[in-house]
Design a protein around this motif. Structure first.
Motif: not given
Length: 232
Positions: A141-165
């Motif tokens: 979590d700290d690394a994500i905050e420090r990097s300021r990476i672009t976050i694409v937010s979702t409410t999808a479950e894990s398998l559907n997240m993999a399909k989105m990737i």
């Protein structure tokens, strides 16, 4: 209130879970199983509690615990300062020491193999798919905050997240490798996915029962004593 004593019967506790193999899933016979399910069931028997398992989407689990309308716990959650403001936590029920997170990534996302997590997250233009309100433990979590990476937010479950990737809606998700391998095997467009392991990834953080304030201290103490007895 779902936590109650019944004459001649064990007290009951509502536990919330989301299907995530191999932690929580149903086997070929339809029985609820998984290494966290089994450990919690074992502890609940020692504690003399009857468990009411309720499949619940991740974001709703957090909301139900925070709302504190009834006594319940979300199972397998990471602990962080934000959640500690409204929830009670059990002792650790599992540590993902053998399951550090990796990046399940689109095939076009190919960082140099020498890159650590912060450098990988800091690649210009990189997009991380992240479930809303999800935590990966303090270090990540700290690394994500420090990097300021672009976050694409979702409410999808894990398998559907993999399909989105696979559809390149984002560049990667963070997930334990065994889960990533199961996702890849389940996805039609699996050729679009690969696993990238940043150098020096931390061991997986501890997982807990994250309970609403209405879960009594006495019940939580009973579960904690039972959890201690189930640890290897």
């Amino acid at each position: 209130m779902c936590l109650h004593a019944q004459t001649g019967a064990a007290e009951s506790l509502k536990l919330l879970y989301e299907v995530r193999e191999p932690m929580f899933y149903r086997d070929a016979q339809g029985n609820l199983t998984g290494f966290i399910i089994n450990r919690v069931n074992q502890a609940s028997k020692i504690a003399g509690l009857k468990i009411d398992w309720v499949e619940t989407p991740f974001k709703r689990q957090l909301k139900l615990v925070e709302n504190n309308d009834e006594a319940l716990c979300a199972v397998g959650m990471f602990k962080n300062k934000e959640r500690e403001q409204f929830a009670k936590f059990s002792l650790s029920i599992y540590r993902d020491s053998a399951r550090p997170s990796i990046m399940l990534a689109h095939r076009n996302f190919q960082p140099d193999k020498s890159m650590d997590l912060l450098r990988t997250l800091s690649i210009p233009g990189a997009r991380m798919l992240k479930k809303e309100t999800a935590s990966y433990g303090t270090v990540i979590d700290d690394a994500i905050e420090r990097s300021r990476i672009t976050i694409v937010s979702t409410t999808a479950e894990s398998l559907n997240m993999a399909k989105m990737i696979a559809a390149h809606r984002a560049d990667f998700i963070l997930v334990p490798e065994d889960e990533a391998l199961k996702m890849i095997a389940s996805i039609e467009d699996r050729q679009n996915l690969h696993i990238f392991k940043p150098v020096g990834m931390p061991q997986g953080p501890e997982r807990f029962l994250m309970c609403s304030a209405k879960v009594s201290d006495e019940i939580l103490q009973r579960m904690n004593r039972a959890i201690q007895k189930t640890h290897p």
